[in-house]
Design a protein around this motif. Structure first.
Motif, PDB file in Angstrom:
ATOM      1  N   ALA A 104      21.709  14.492 -12.326  1.00  0.00           N
ATOM      2  CA  ALA A 104      22.085  13.085 -12.450  1.00  0.00           C
ATOM      3  C   ALA A 104      21.692  12.597 -13.829  1.00  0.00           C
ATOM      4  O   ALA A 104      20.720  13.068 -14.418  1.00  0.00           O
ATOM      5  N   ALA A 105      22.444  11.639 -14.331  1.00  0.00           N
ATOM      6  CA  ALA A 105      22.161  11.072 -15.652  1.00  0.00           C
ATOM      7  C   ALA A 105      21.232   9.875 -15.524  1.00  0.00           C
ATOM      8  O   ALA A 105      21.190   9.205 -14.488  1.00  0.00           O
ATOM      9  N   GLY A 106      20.463   9.598 -16.589  1.00  0.00           N
ATOM     10  CA  GLY A 106      19.637   8.406 -16.639  1.00  0.00           C
ATOM     11  C   GLY A 106      18.360   8.457 -15.824  1.00  0.00           C
ATOM     12  O   GLY A 106      17.755   7.423 -15.567  1.00  0.00           O
ATOM     13  N   ARG A 107      17.944   9.641 -15.424  1.00  0.00           N
ATOM     14  CA  ARG A 107      16.734   9.771 -14.606  1.00  0.00           C
ATOM     15  C   ARG A 107      15.497   9.719 -15.489  1.00  0.00           C
ATOM     16  O   ARG A 107      15.475  10.327 -16.553  1.00  0.00           O
ATOM     17  N   ARG A 108      14.469   8.994 -15.055  1.00  0.00           N
ATOM     18  CA  ARG A 108      13.239   8.895 -15.828  1.00  0.00           C
ATOM     19  C   ARG A 108      12.539  10.246 -15.896  1.00  0.00           C
ATOM     20  O   ARG A 108      12.717  11.131 -15.053  1.00  0.00           O
ATOM     21  N   ALA A 109      11.674  10.385 -16.923  1.00  0.00           N
ATOM     22  CA  ALA A 109      10.992  11.657 -17.145  1.00  0.00           C
ATOM     23  C   ALA A 109      10.136  12.053 -15.951  1.00  0.00           C
ATOM     24  O   ALA A 109      10.076  13.232 -15.567  1.00  0.00           O
ATOM     25  N   PRO A 119       0.824  -1.212   0.000  1.00  0.00           N
ATOM     26  CA  PRO A 119       0.000   0.000   0.000  1.00  0.00           C
ATOM     27  C   PRO A 119       0.854   1.257   0.000  1.00  0.00           C
ATOM     28  O   PRO A 119       0.860   2.027   0.961  1.00  0.00           O
ATOM     29  N   ASP A 120       1.601   1.484  -1.076  1.00  0.00           N
ATOM     30  CA  ASP A 120       2.421   2.679  -1.153  1.00  0.00           C
ATOM     31  C   ASP A 120       2.187   3.371  -2.485  1.00  0.00           C
ATOM     32  O   ASP A 120       1.563   2.839  -3.389  1.00  0.00           O
ATOM     33  N   LEU A 121       2.702   4.589  -2.555  1.00  0.00           N
ATOM     34  CA  LEU A 121       2.521   5.373  -3.770  1.00  0.00           C
ATOM     35  C   LEU A 121       3.631   6.407  -3.783  1.00  0.00           C
ATOM     36  O   LEU A 121       3.526   7.436  -3.130  1.00  0.00           O
ATOM     37  N   VAL A 122       4.705   6.149  -4.499  1.00  0.00           N
ATOM     38  CA  VAL A 122       5.879   7.006  -4.456  1.00  0.00           C
ATOM     39  C   VAL A 122       6.175   7.538  -5.841  1.00  0.00           C
ATOM     40  O   VAL A 122       6.156   6.795  -6.818  1.00  0.00           O
ATOM     41  N   ALA A 123       6.429   8.843  -5.912  1.00  0.00           N
ATOM     42  CA  ALA A 123       6.735   9.466  -7.198  1.00  0.00           C
ATOM     43  C   ALA A 123       8.210   9.351  -7.517  1.00  0.00           C
ATOM     44  O   ALA A 123       9.043   9.165  -6.644  1.00  0.00           O
ATOM     45  N   GLY A 124       8.533   9.538  -8.807  1.00  0.00           N
ATOM     46  CA  GLY A 124       9.920   9.631  -9.234  1.00  0.00           C
ATOM     47  C   GLY A 124      10.682   8.337  -9.012  1.00  0.00           C
ATOM     48  O   GLY A 124      10.148   7.244  -9.009  1.00  0.00           O
ATOM     49  N   SER A 128       4.711   4.168 -18.931  1.00  0.00           N
ATOM     50  CA  SER A 128       4.750   5.629 -18.886  1.00  0.00           C
ATOM     51  C   SER A 128       3.417   6.195 -18.400  1.00  0.00           C
ATOM     52  O   SER A 128       3.378   7.146 -17.609  1.00  0.00           O
ATOM     53  N   ALA A 129       2.315   5.602 -18.891  1.00  0.00           N
ATOM     54  CA  ALA A 129       0.996   6.065 -18.457  1.00  0.00           C
ATOM     55  C   ALA A 129       0.797   5.815 -16.966  1.00  0.00           C
ATOM     56  O   ALA A 129       0.246   6.660 -16.241  1.00  0.00           O
ATOM     57  N   LYS A 130       1.257   4.660 -16.489  1.00  0.00           N
ATOM     58  CA  LYS A 130       1.141   4.339 -15.070  1.00  0.00           C
ATOM     59  C   LYS A 130       1.972   5.310 -14.231  1.00  0.00           C
ATOM     60  O   LYS A 130       1.515   5.797 -13.190  1.00  0.00           O
ATOM     61  N   ASP A 131       3.193   5.595 -14.678  1.00  0.00           N
ATOM     62  CA  ASP A 131       4.046   6.530 -13.950  1.00  0.00           C
ATOM     63  C   ASP A 131       3.430   7.922 -13.900  1.00  0.00           C
ATOM     64  O   ASP A 131       3.482   8.600 -12.875  1.00  0.00           O
ATOM     65  N   ALA A 132       2.839   8.352 -15.022  1.00  0.00           N
ATOM     66  CA  ALA A 132       2.233   9.676 -15.073  1.00  0.00           C
ATOM     67  C   ALA A 132       1.045   9.769 -14.121  1.00  0.00           C
ATOM     68  O   ALA A 132       0.872  10.770 -13.418  1.00  0.00           O
ATOM     69  N   ALA A 133       0.222   8.718 -14.080  1.00  0.00           N
ATOM     70  CA  ALA A 133      -0.930   8.716 -13.173  1.00  0.00           C
ATOM     71  C   ALA A 133      -0.485   8.729 -11.717  1.00  0.00           C
ATOM     72  O   ALA A 133      -1.025   9.471 -10.887  1.00  0.00           O
ATOM     73  N   ARG A 134       0.532   7.934 -11.417  1.00  0.00           N
ATOM     74  CA  ARG A 134       1.033   7.881 -10.044  1.00  0.00           C
ATOM     75  C   ARG A 134       1.642   9.221  -9.643  1.00  0.00           C
ATOM     76  O   ARG A 134       1.425   9.706  -8.524  1.00  0.00           O
TER      77      ARG A 134
END
Length: 232
Positions: free
Chosen positions: A140-145, A66-71, A91-97
């Motif tokens: 930092a390099a390689g970080r997700r959008a 039961p967690d919800l963490v951004a980035g 990507s859609a899941k990450d954007a919603a979260r």
């Protein structure tokens, strides 16, 4: 009239953040205090949007954490080499979260602002800017959008506390207190929190490897000093 103040207590696990913030709200101090949890563990927060409560309930029902963490980076064990459709779905899941998490961050900030308007010193137990600084904000390099966007919002849109108090203790001491992570990892986090002194408006370090009463007294003194500095 005394200036309104928002203070964040930060530091690695075991430093005593929750204990000290609870004491500040409970014990007699020279200023009225309201405590707001500003960490990523939603189960430790009394503030949560109804939609987020529903989302976490669904995750529990499905037997998921039961967690919800951004980035952040890829999830442990996440497969690599996904197809294009899988990448779009991720990507859609990450954007919603991220959208839900940003709303949660602003909910807590709006509550804190309301306390400030009523004359309270708002004390944050942890703070999103501090906790996410090295994962989402620092170069930092390689970080997700999603992490880059979240970092930009915390850096440029989200209010920073007027004072950050870092509860400092060696990694070995922190590990002995809670037995979580490892002394090396806790020491790394310790150094990351100490490095925030160059990127926040005001920063104080309090030695947390002492009796609780001494740590509490120094935190109160740091807040009182900042109140005087910001008084009109």
């Amino acid at each position: 009239m005394t200036a309104r103040l928002q203070v964040a207590l930060v530091g690695p696990d075991g430093a005593g953040k929750s204990t000290i913030t609870e004491m500040l709200e409970r014990e007699p101090v020279p200023f009225p205090v309201k405590r707001v949890y500003m960490g990523v563990n939603l189960e430790s927060s009394s503030l949560m949007l109804p939609t987020t409560r529903l989302l976490l309930a669904v995750k529990r029902a499905r037997g998921r954490r039961p967690d919800l963490v951004a980035g952040g980076g890829p999830e442990p064990g996440a497969p690599t080499g996904r197809s294009r459709s899988q990448r779009w779905a991720r990507s859609a899941k990450d954007a919603a979260r991220l959208g839900v998490w940003v709303l949660e961050e602003w909910l807590r900030q709006l509550v804190a602002a309301g306390y400030g308007r009523r004359g309270y010193v708002v004390v944050f137990d942890r703070h999103f800017f501090a906790d996410y600084y090295h994962s989402d904000i620092a170069p930092a390099a390689g970080r997700r959008a999603g992490a880059r966007l979240h970092g930009w919002l915390l850096q440029h849109a989200y209010p920073k506390p007027d004072l950050v108090v870092c509860l400092d203790a060696p990694g070995e001491v922190l590990f002995a207190r809670k037995g979580e992570a490892s002394p090396a990892w806790l020491e790394q986090r310790r150094q990351q929190y100490l490095a925030l002194g160059t990127v926040v408006p005001a920063f104080a370090v309090v030695d947390a490897d002492r009796p609780l009463t001494s740590v509490f007294a120094d935190v109160v003194a740091a807040i009182e000093a900042r109140r005087k500095d910001t008084a009109p």
